[in-house]
Design a protein around this motif. Structure first.
Motif, mmCIF file in Angstrom:
data_model
loop_
_atom_site.group_PDB
_atom_site.id
_atom_site.type_symbol
_atom_site.label_atom_id
_atom_site.label_comp_id
_atom_site.label_asym_id
_atom_site.label_seq_id
_atom_site.Cartn_x
_atom_site.Cartn_y
_atom_site.Cartn_z
ATOM 1 N N PRO A 1 0.571 -1.244 0.009
ATOM 2 C CA PRO A 1 -0.035 0.122 -0.007
ATOM 3 C C PRO A 1 0.731 1.416 0.208
ATOM 4 O O PRO A 1 0.330 2.401 -0.229
ATOM 5 C CB PRO A 1 -0.670 -0.253 1.160
ATOM 6 N N VAL A 2 2.221 1.277 0.241
ATOM 7 C CA VAL A 2 3.012 2.281 0.269
ATOM 8 C C VAL A 2 4.157 2.550 -0.794
ATOM 9 O O VAL A 2 4.923 3.397 -0.658
ATOM 10 C CB VAL A 2 3.563 2.587 1.859
ATOM 11 N N GLY A 3 4.121 1.418 -1.525
ATOM 12 C CA GLY A 3 5.028 1.361 -2.702
ATOM 13 C C GLY A 3 6.504 1.160 -2.057
ATOM 14 O O GLY A 3 7.343 1.878 -2.739
ATOM 15 N N ALA A 4 6.658 0.247 -1.242
ATOM 16 C CA ALA A 4 8.092 0.344 -0.504
ATOM 17 C C ALA A 4 8.999 -0.698 -1.160
ATOM 18 O O ALA A 4 10.096 -0.703 -0.946
ATOM 19 C CB ALA A 4 7.807 -0.159 0.971
ATOM 20 N N ILE A 5 8.187 -1.504 -2.120
ATOM 21 C CA ILE A 5 9.072 -2.611 -2.703
ATOM 22 C C ILE A 5 9.916 -1.761 -3.791
ATOM 23 O O ILE A 5 9.603 -0.984 -4.522
ATOM 24 C CB ILE A 5 8.261 -3.510 -3.291
ATOM 25 N N ASP A 6 11.334 -2.318 -4.001
ATOM 26 C CA ASP A 6 12.237 -1.480 -4.534
ATOM 27 C C ASP A 6 13.183 -2.673 -5.080
ATOM 28 O O ASP A 6 14.112 -3.015 -4.282
ATOM 29 C CB ASP A 6 13.118 -0.728 -3.905
ATOM 30 N N TYR A 7 12.879 -3.314 -6.273
ATOM 31 C CA TYR A 7 13.763 -4.289 -6.699
ATOM 32 C C TYR A 7 15.130 -4.028 -7.204
ATOM 33 O O TYR A 7 16.079 -4.693 -7.412
ATOM 34 C CB TYR A 7 13.049 -5.213 -8.063
ATOM 35 N N GLU A 8 15.232 -2.736 -7.350
ATOM 36 C CA GLU A 8 16.654 -2.269 -7.775
ATOM 37 C C GLU A 8 17.710 -1.669 -6.660
ATOM 38 O O GLU A 8 18.787 -1.275 -7.150
ATOM 39 C CB GLU A 8 16.429 -0.794 -8.692
ATOM 40 N N GLN A 9 17.001 -2.062 -5.452
ATOM 41 C CA GLN A 9 17.873 -1.713 -4.295
ATOM 42 C C GLN A 9 19.227 -2.199 -4.350
ATOM 43 O O GLN A 9 19.444 -3.458 -4.786
ATOM 44 C CB GLN A 9 17.190 -1.916 -2.902
ATOM 45 N N LYS A 10 20.228 -1.446 -3.938
ATOM 46 C CA LYS A 10 21.580 -1.934 -3.990
ATOM 47 C C LYS A 10 22.194 -1.889 -2.202
ATOM 48 O O LYS A 10 21.504 -1.277 -1.620
ATOM 49 C CB LYS A 10 22.650 -1.100 -4.760
ATOM 50 N N GLU A 11 23.143 -2.632 -2.170
ATOM 51 C CA GLU A 11 23.667 -2.618 -0.649
ATOM 52 C C GLU A 11 24.226 -1.314 -0.357
ATOM 53 O O GLU A 11 24.539 -0.541 -1.402
ATOM 54 C CB GLU A 11 24.998 -3.548 -0.676
ATOM 55 N N ARG A 12 24.076 -0.843 0.827
ATOM 56 C CA ARG A 12 24.532 0.595 1.069
ATOM 57 C C ARG A 12 25.554 0.367 2.246
ATOM 58 O O ARG A 12 25.759 -0.605 3.158
ATOM 59 C CB ARG A 12 23.206 1.470 1.469
ATOM 60 N N TYR A 13 26.440 1.321 2.311
ATOM 61 C CA TYR A 13 27.175 1.439 3.555
ATOM 62 C C TYR A 13 27.150 2.560 4.586
ATOM 63 O O TYR A 13 26.679 3.629 4.037
ATOM 64 C CB TYR A 13 28.682 1.252 2.946
ATOM 65 N N VAL A 14 27.246 2.346 5.783
ATOM 66 C CA VAL A 14 27.168 3.402 6.806
ATOM 67 C C VAL A 14 28.415 3.487 7.688
ATOM 68 O O VAL A 14 28.966 2.241 7.936
ATOM 69 C CB VAL A 14 26.064 2.921 7.629
ATOM 70 N N GLU A 15 29.116 4.746 7.942
ATOM 71 C CA GLU A 15 30.375 4.480 8.590
ATOM 72 C C GLU A 15 29.952 5.002 10.071
ATOM 73 O O GLU A 15 29.191 6.043 10.058
ATOM 74 C CB GLU A 15 31.208 5.673 8.157
ATOM 75 N N LEU A 16 30.369 4.277 10.931
ATOM 76 C CA LEU A 16 30.079 4.911 12.453
ATOM 77 C C LEU A 16 31.127 5.205 13.177
ATOM 78 O O LEU A 16 32.352 4.606 12.954
ATOM 79 C CB LEU A 16 29.252 3.628 13.087
#
Lengths: 296, 657, 170, 142
Positions: free
Chosen positions: B309-324
């Motif tokens: 219902p909120v259009g959250a599916i994203d087949y194109e999503q790639k891995e992401r990186y976060v620096e902590l």
């Protein structure tokens, strides 16, 4: 073309003639050249209880004689195969014993050398000849016959030294049988013991052990069994009648073959060329299915 | 160095040292060495009177070097340094001599040689001590945040404790949901309370806590920096769902036609291709498994995308990186079940009705693949005879050498599951030793022993065979009755050995934490510092330090959190004393030292018209590689100068005079 | 039967360890997995490898040697294969047999004969004539197999063998 | 010394984090090994320079053992790789002096007390077989 020293051990050349006959007739047809090794004698394995050192000396002597010939050893018997490989391992790790054995061998003019490859019948069939080649030579497939492979203890154990069947299960055995067109399968305690070593202590108890193996095979619908060890053969085949009498069970009847006899049958050799007339178990049951007469 | 005044103290360590050598003779020998003003021996140097003895001597004899020949410096160096400090001496004027671990404990067969060795070691220490000098350290601030790796019960407890102390916590979990192994359990021993009922409230607390940020479906891929100031790189694996949009309504999961074996159910059940790990998953955000999703495998379907219902599916999503940026790291990645197919004799993986204890947990769980019914996997029938095998792979030189520490109690619990699900079942517990050591365990064991049709057989099966009907036949020798027992069982449950998780090794290398022979993380001290590591700022929580049950895991995790809180709230880290230091007069500015420094702590700077090396004292960790490389001897390492080491080496090489 | 603590003899275990190295009978924790595995035990319940190891550790092996039960081992090697502590009970039994022989105990009669044959002929028995199912007599020559030669032509070989095995049948 | 066997004198460099801890563990576990080894602690095996090894041999040691963390396990990231490279160069030099058999590099982790005992025993036996070096006497007689 692979060339091996044919190491017979002590049981095969003195009573289990069928094995020797079938090996001498079958292996050359598969491209294996056999060279006689009459100076070898007994590997000493049956005597290790008397003297472990004596056994090591006996096997070390055979290894050294083979090294002198410069050929790998084909050990037909499970006991011989284990004995030679185990002694190689012992000599590799025990420097003191190594020196002692070298000294003894030196007295008889033999130089200690255990840098020799040892192979068992099943390895020659599976690893050197290969199932594809065996398959290509089959003219009389063992179709519709369910055969229980019975490797015998020392084919599988002890695993602290290299074993012909390294997986703890007789996989190579079943691969060869499948190549011959036979049906193979599971039954409990496939890697179990025939009891041959118990014979000198108590035949009665040894027979009961063998009986339980035949019972398992029969329960799981096997029509025949096969081994590559003369001791197992002795128990399963030669003593089968005695076993039936001991446990009082007439249903414990199963045809028993050396693996080389089955290979020979499948590639078209005559029963007599395989020493099949010396098998005391009801091998005719299988021969009939293949349309072969024992007296051909 | 004319005014070097050395005091030498030889410890008896009770009989540990004095039982092999004569400390008085060593002291007598030491007293004749150059610069030694006083030499004594004492029963326990580390005791209060022992410490007081040194302190008084320092004042009385005006000592400016102290040598303590006792246990390993890894044990009591800080103790004696404190004594020096108290007496007004710089702590780095202390030299320890290891005559226990390196001498009397290993050479007790040759006491004469051991004594000779002790004398030589003391002589070398005297030679070295002559060249010691005062060292001061510097301080750097600590980042007041922590990374917790692993979201099982250990990670959850550690994260909550840290967060409650006001510390910002990043909780990294590799799977879709936190909860770990405890979430897979049906009940917990010895109280038999429902595992999820006590766990899920904590999971919710974690999700709601203002100081905790969860990175689920994520992995630590890089760690740099040092204690108090770590830089951590987190990989957020592609979930193919935009979690910032997702509301967790679950309609996608409901409609998904893709099926996959369920990891959570130990391969026994199936899950959807888009899934929550389990019903109470935290975070309640699904992930798509591209190995089973029809869109990824066949290019069809996209149902999830259509129903969201909120259009959250994203087949194109790639891995992401976060620096902590964190000050401390708590490792809580848990354990894994030993691969039972490696124990060929038990037929696991070959015979369907041989299962692991963890699989039984899933069968017993009302939320599991059979809705809580315990069945034979071969035919779905109710098992009437069940054998539970303890120590399956544990305490075994060929498999796992150590004890799993929860198999016995878990087996007792498993008896309960079975009797609860199949009241008329016959249960055989095949044990070697029942180690019911925990609080309430023995009482639980007693209760289970009293149950109807439950038999404790002291023996271990050697080979399990399958009968034609899928049941299992084997012999087990029972040393209680002295009889071989023939067993025909419908189900065999293996209380399997436990091992460190597969992804531990790469993480361990990033963190530079040592491991024990079993592969688990090595603690700083097995008794006194079991939740710290040799790497400063890195703490251990739960089974990654070694097998533990839940009570011990929670206690360990809370202790790790407390240690981390202490470390973070102290507010600063001190530079190491063994810093690299440059004699600028000798330095030619060749920069060889800078090229070997693993911490980029050395720079080459212009000074009075020439190039000289400069050491950043907070970055430098004191390995000494630069000092070993320096061609002119300009670069030295405090407490390990060339002169200090060479004087020690020379004495040891030449033997005592 | 009761055991007397005063009779504990640590030398037996020491000797056995020397003979079975690198196996480690001293590590045995009596899980009795060996006896669960034991082929002999299934037909001869008095034969218990874990008990043999336990008695060996105490050095109280007199009873074992007197009864001769150690000669019942079928040498299937299952005990060694499955032992979690690498005790290798089968090797312990072989070591005990060696110790027994050294102490003057005699092996089963058939093994004596086999030993004699090996030393004198090189094989555990002379080549025998076998009967087929049809009661035809077969020998090596009838089967066309090469004649067996005596493998130990060197007198030193026989001397060496006699050194190790001679005492058993002489 | 009397008629007895030759007792070699061996200097061991041990890094604080792995090898020294491993040697401590041998002690804690009471695993015995020959008394001939004398341990010098450094923070990292990468601190050991050739001069220290040569000094040991020149001043009377019969053998030198350098111990560090296993490759990949260094507490200081890469110190042991530096040790390894330096060791190979050092061996070339030692070879020209005929001393290469007397210096060895071994990896001992903090959990390898048993391995340390084995390494120490082997090395002591190895040097015992080689016999005394007597470099100090030779050099002082010149």
């Amino acid at each position: 073309m692979s060339k091996f020293l044919l190491f017979l051990g002590c049981t095969i050349p003195t009573k289990q003639y069928a094995y020797e006959v079938s090996v001498r007739n079958v292996l050359p047809r598969l491209g294996i050249e056999l060279v006689d090794f009459p100076e070898a004698g007994c590997c000493g394995f049956p005597l290790k209880g008397i003297s472990k050192k004596g056994w090591v000396y006996m096997s070390a002597r055979i290894l050294s004689l083979a090294a002198k010939r410069g050929l790998p050893v084909l050990a037909l018997c499970n006991g011989c195969d284990t004995s030679l490989r185990k002694v190689k391992d012992i000599l590799k790790h025990d420097e003191v014993l190594r020196d002692e054995v070298a000294e003894l061998l030196g007295r008889e003019g033999v130089k200690l050398n255990f840098n020799v490859d040892v192979y068992h019948t099943i390895e020659v069939l599976h690893d050197f000849v290969g199932v594809e080649k065996i398959k290509s030579l089959v003219v009389r497939p063992l179709k519709g016959i369910k055969i229980a492979s019975y490797p015998g203890c020392h084919m599988l154990r002890p695993t602290d030294i290299p074993r012909p069947e390294p997986s703890g299960e007789p996989k190579k055995f079943d691969m060869v049988l499948s190549a011959l067109g036979a049906e193979v399968g599971y039954y409990p305690d496939k890697g179990g013991c025939c009891g041959a070593t118990m014979l000198p202590y108590s035949p009665k108890h040894a027979f009961r052990l063998t009986a339980s193996k035949i019972r398992n095979m029969k329960d799981f619908g096997f029509q025949a069994t096969t081994t590559s060890c003369p001791y197992c053969m002795e128990m399963l085949d030669s003593k089968q009648e005695a076993i039936r009498t001991e446990v009082g069970d007439d249903t414990l009847s199963i045809p028993v073959f050396y693996i080389t006899q089955l290979v020979g049958l499948a590639i078209g050799l005559k029963p007599r060329e395989l020493g099949l007339n010396l098998n005391l178990s009801p091998v005719e049951e299988v021969l009939e299915k293949l349309g072969v007469s024992l007296y051909e | 160095m004319s005014d070097v005044r050395i005091g030498v103290y030889i410890c008896h360590c009770g009989k540990n040292i004095a039982g092999v050598i004569d400390p008085a003779k060593v002291a007598e020998f030491a007293s004749k060495l150059p610069n030694v003003v006083v030499a004594r021996d004492y029963m326990y140097m580390c005791s209060s009177p022992g410490q007081a003895l040194i302190e008084e001597d320092i004042k009385k004899y005006n000592l400016n070097r102290v040598i303590v020949a006792a246990c390993s410096p890894r044990m009591h160096e800080p103790t004696f340094q404190a004594v020096l400090r108290k007496a007004g001496l710089n702590p780095w004027l202390l030299q320890m001599v290891n005559i226990r671990e390196h001498d009397t404990w290993v050479h007790e067969d040759t006491p004469d040689k051991a004594e000779e060795k002790a004398k030589e070691l003391v002589a070398a220490a005297v030679a070295r001590a002559t060249h010691l000098y005062e060292i001061t350290t510097e301080k750097a601030p600590v980042v007041k945040s922590a990374l917790v790796v692993g979201g099982g019960i250990a990670g959850i407890r550690a994260a909550l404790d840290l967060a409650n102390a006001g510390i910002k916590v990043y909780l990294v979990e590799k799977r879709q949901s936190i909860g770990g192994k405890m979430a897979q359990l049906d009940k917990t021993f010895p109280t038999l309370d429902c595992s999820k009922c006590i766990l899920t409230p904590l999971m919710v607390d974690v999700a709601r806590h203002p100081n905790i940020e969860i990175y689920a479906y994520s992995e630590v891929v890089d760690v740099s920096g040092s204690a108090g100031d770590f830089k951590v790189k987190i990989k957020l694996k592609p979930t193919y769902v935009d979690w910032s949009k997702c509301t967790g309504c679950g309609v996608c999961v409901e409609k998904c036609p893709g099926r996959a074996p369920s990891e959570f159910n130990e391969g026994l059940g199936i899950r959807k291709a888009i899934y929550f790990e389990f019903a109470q998953a935290v975070p309640r955000r699904p992930v798509i498994d591209p190995n089973y999703c029809l869109w990824f495998t066949k290019g069809i379907c996209r149902v999830c995308s259509k129903v969201c219902p909120v259009g959250a599916i994203d087949y194109e999503q790639k891995e992401r990186y976060v620096e902590l940026n964190v000050g401390a790291i708590v490792v809580a990645i848990g354990y894994e079940i030993y691969d039972m197919t490696k124990m060929v004799e038990y037929g696991y993986g070959k015979f369907k009705n041989v299962i692991t204890g963890l699989q039984l947990e899933r069968l017993s769980d009302a939320d599991g693949p059979t809705k809580g019914r315990i069945v034979r996997l071969s035919d779905g029938k109710e098992p009437k005879t069940i054998a539970i095998v303890l120590c399956a792979g544990s305490r075994d030189e060929k498999h796992v050498k150590y004890c799993c520490r929860f198999g016995c109690a878990a087996a007792l619990k498993h008896v309960y599951y079975i009797k609860h699900s199949v009241p008329d079942a016959k249960v055989l517990v095949l044990y070697t030793d029942v180690r019911a050591f925990g609080k309430g365990f023995e009482e639980f064991y007693q209760k289970v022993r009293s149950w109807d049709d439950v038999y404790f057989i002291r023996g271990r099966p050697a080979e399990i065979f399958e009968d034609k009907d899928g049941s299992l036949i084997f012999d087990v020798y029972d040393s209680n009755t002295g009889q071989l027992i023939n067993v025909k069982a419908d189900l065999v449950v293996l209380e399997s050995a436990v091992v460190p998780p597969k992804d531990w090794e790469p993480l361990r290398r990033l963190l530079k934490v040592s491991c024990d022979p079993g592969g688990f993380a090595l603690e700083l001290h097995p008794k006194l510092r079991p939740f710290e590591t040799t790497a400063d700022g890195i703490f251990l929580a739960g089974t990654i330090q070694g097998p533990k049950d839940i009570p011990d895991t929670v206690a360990h995790a809370a202790a790790a959190a407390a240690a981390a809180i202490g470390f973070l709230l102290k507010g600063y880290v001190e530079s190491v004393p063994y810093l690299a230091t440059v004699n600028e007069d000798l330095c030619s500015g060749c920069s060889l030292c800078a090229s070997v420094c693993p911490y980029d702590a050395i720079t080459i700077e212009e000074k009075e018209g020439r190039r000289v090396a400069k050491v950043n004292v907070i970055k430098c960790k004191g390995c000494g590689a630069c000092a070993a490389t320096c061609p002119s001897g300009a670069m030295q390492q405090h407490y390990f100068t060339d002169t200090q080491i060479l004087s020690e080496v020379s004495t040891l090489a030449g033997g005592a005079k | 039967m009761s055991l007397d603590v005063r009779l504990i003899d640590k030398k037996v275990l020491k000797d056995v360890i020397e003979l079975v190295k690198p196996h480690t009978p001293q590590y045995c924790y009596q899980c009795a997995k060996c006896t669960s595995a034991c082929s002999t035990s299934k037909v001869l319940p008095d034969y218990k490898p874990h008990l043999i190891v336990a008695l060996t550790r105490l050095g109280l092996v007199k009873e074992l040697l007197n009864s001769g039960i150690i000669w019942a081992c079928s040498e299937c090697w299952k005990c060694a294969e499955y032992c979690p502590q690498d005790v290798a009970p089968v090797e312990v039994v072989i070591a005990l047999k060696n110790l027994a022989i050294a102490m003057g105990y005699k092996p089963p009669e058939d093994l004596k004969v086999m030993t004699k044959n090996v030393i004198e002929l090189g094989y555990i028995s002379p080549p025998i004539e076998v009967l087929s199912k049809e009661f035809e007599v077969y020998s090596r020559s009838v089967l066309g197999l090469p004649q067996l030669i005596k493998p130990y032509i060197n007198v030193e070989t026989a001397n060496n063998l006699r050194r190790f095995f001679g005492g058993v049948y002489e | 010394m009397g008629e007895g066997v030759f007792e070699p004198r061996i200097v061991v460099f041990a890094c604080n984090w792995c090898s020294y801890a491993g040697i401590d563990l041998a002690g804690t576990s009471r695993i015995k090994y020959p008394h001939n080894v004398r341990i010098v602690k450094v923070m990292c095996s990468g601190r050991v320079n050739p001069e220290m090894v040569l000094k040991a041999l020149a001043d009377g040691a019969d053998g030198v053992l350098i111990t560090g963390c296993h490759p990949g396990d260094c507490h200081y990231i890469s110190g042991n790789y530096k040790t390894m490279r330096r060791y190979f160069l050092l061996r070339k030099l030692l070879k020209q002096l005929g001393l290469e058999e007397r210096v060895r590099l071994e990896w001992i982790s903090a959990s390898e007390g048993e391995r340390w005992a084995r390494v120490a025993t082997d090395f002591v036996e190895h040097i015992r077989r080689l016999g005394p070096l007597k470099l100090k006497e030779v050099m002082s007689s010149e």
